[in-house]
Design a protein around this motif. Structure first.
Motif, PDB file in Angstrom:
ATOM      1  N   ALA A  32       0.842  -1.185   0.000  1.00  0.00           N
ATOM      2  CA  ALA A  32       0.000   0.000   0.000  1.00  0.00           C
ATOM      3  C   ALA A  32       0.880   1.239   0.000  1.00  0.00           C
ATOM      4  O   ALA A  32       2.037   1.135   0.324  1.00  0.00           O
ATOM      5  N   ASP A  72      -3.190  -0.825   7.319  1.00  0.00           N
ATOM      6  CA  ASP A  72      -1.950  -1.560   7.015  1.00  0.00           C
ATOM      7  C   ASP A  72      -1.382  -2.211   8.277  1.00  0.00           C
ATOM      8  O   ASP A  72      -0.907  -3.346   8.246  1.00  0.00           O
ATOM      9  N   HIS A  99      -7.845  -2.534   0.471  1.00  0.00           N
ATOM     10  CA  HIS A  99      -6.577  -2.070  -0.106  1.00  0.00           C
ATOM     11  C   HIS A  99      -6.622  -2.004  -1.633  1.00  0.00           C
ATOM     12  O   HIS A  99      -5.570  -1.924  -2.266  1.00  0.00           O
ATOM     13  N   HIS A 147      -8.124   5.120   3.089  1.00  0.00           N
ATOM     14  CA  HIS A 147      -7.046   4.158   2.804  1.00  0.00           C
ATOM     15  C   HIS A 147      -7.363   3.356   1.537  1.00  0.00           C
ATOM     16  O   HIS A 147      -6.532   3.241   0.627  1.00  0.00           O
ATOM     17  N   ASP A 151      -5.359   3.612  -2.034  1.00  0.00           N
ATOM     18  CA  ASP A 151      -4.689   2.444  -2.605  1.00  0.00           C
ATOM     19  C   ASP A 151      -5.116   2.203  -4.056  1.00  0.00           C
ATOM     20  O   ASP A 151      -4.371   1.619  -4.836  1.00  0.00           O
TER      21      ASP A 151
END
Ligand SMILES: [Zn+2]
Length: 297
Positions: A32, A72, A99, A147, A151
């Protein structure tokens, strides 16, 4: 400053430096938009830039950037092997859609749609918690949405296409998916998770999570930007649009409470350090120096 508090401060600094060194050694490095070094990782810098652009309350930005790296730390771990010392693998909590990963046998479109749907549901969770007077939970869910959306910029070939507007809309679940968009392949709990066997577009070769993570990261586009820089810029744009939309959906009272949010998630060391490997070495040296000084008469 009294001698006693100087010693206390020295001890505290030594512990913080050791914590950073440990984090740099033990935590996921390659997966990531890199989530290390703590406080200055690409995920965090992208989030801070986007938060400023979107007018996110400054008092809550620190909590938000920690929330963004949490997936993560919660879902990935370093599992070195003799021939692959920086091998990263998934923990049990790992989900591909957190992700923007494609886990074979899932196809590109299926994997991308799952991520876009997750981004929407995480934003909805954040709205619901905010309305319920729980700004800490709201920020945690906002971090999960950001997030996954970020990603998508580094785990796809979006930077190779001239479709930024359509891509941003698709990643935020507000437009149709891009035909033919490729996602990087990742195979948890196999020998080489970042390079699934026979995969046409493996994470290990095509992810653009850090400036020098793969040859693909440093490859140049026709406009002379590196693909990493292009992915970073796209991630800032996706993030600021996500935050703008989310902020438009809360009232003034909720906005004021956001500033009081305290994120109760994974504790992360929060010390400014230079980038690794210099960072780890400097942190160890600093810790040793402070520990030695403490013992001197
Ligand atoms: Zn990730």
């Amino acid at each position: 400053v009294s001698p006693a508090s100087a010693v206390h401060r020295g001890r505290l600094l030594a512990w913080q430096a050791l914590a950073v060194a440990a984090a740099l050694t033990l935590l996921p490095a390659a997966h990531a938009f890199s989530s290390i070094p703590p406080g200055r990782s690409p995920h965090e810098r992208i989030t801070v830039e986007a938060a400023e652009a979107a007018g996110f309350p400054g008092e809550a930005t620190d909590d938000l950037r920690r929330a963004v790296v949490a997936p993560d730390f919660e879902e990935m771990e370093l599992e070195p092997k003799a021939d692959a010392p920086s091998r990263v693998d998934a923990r049990a909590a790992y989900r591909a859609e957190h992700h923007c990963d494609r886990v074979p046998p899932a196809g590109d479109a299926e994997a991308f749609n799952a991520t876009a749907a997750y981004v929407r549901s995480a934003m909805a969770e954040a709205w619901a918690w905010s309305a319920a007077g729980k700004p800490g939970d709201a920020v945690a869910w906002l971090g999960r949405a950001l997030h996954a959306a970020q990603d998508c910029a580094s785990h796809t070939d979006a930077v190779d296409r001239d479709q930024d507007d359509a891509f941003v809309a698709a990643a935020l679940g507000k437009g149709p998916p891009l035909a033919g968009l490729r996602l990087t392949g990742f195979a948890p709990n196999t020998d080489d998770p970042e390079t699934p066997k026979g995969d046409p577009y493996p994470h290990g070769a095509y992810a653009k999570d850090s400036a020098d993570g793969t040859d693909e990261s440093s490859a140049r586009l026709p406009d002379n930007r590196t693909k990493y820089d292009a992915a970073y810029g796209l991630a800032v744009r996706i993030s600021s649009e996500l935050l703008s939309e989310w902020l438009a959906g809360i009232d003034a009272g909720q906005r004021a409470r956001l500033a009081e949010a305290e994120h109760g998630g994974t504790p992360l060391p929060d010390v400014d350090v230079p980038s690794p490997p210099t960072g780890a070495a400097a942190a160890v040296l600093l810790a040793l120096a402070l520990a030695t000084r403490r013992r001197a008469p």
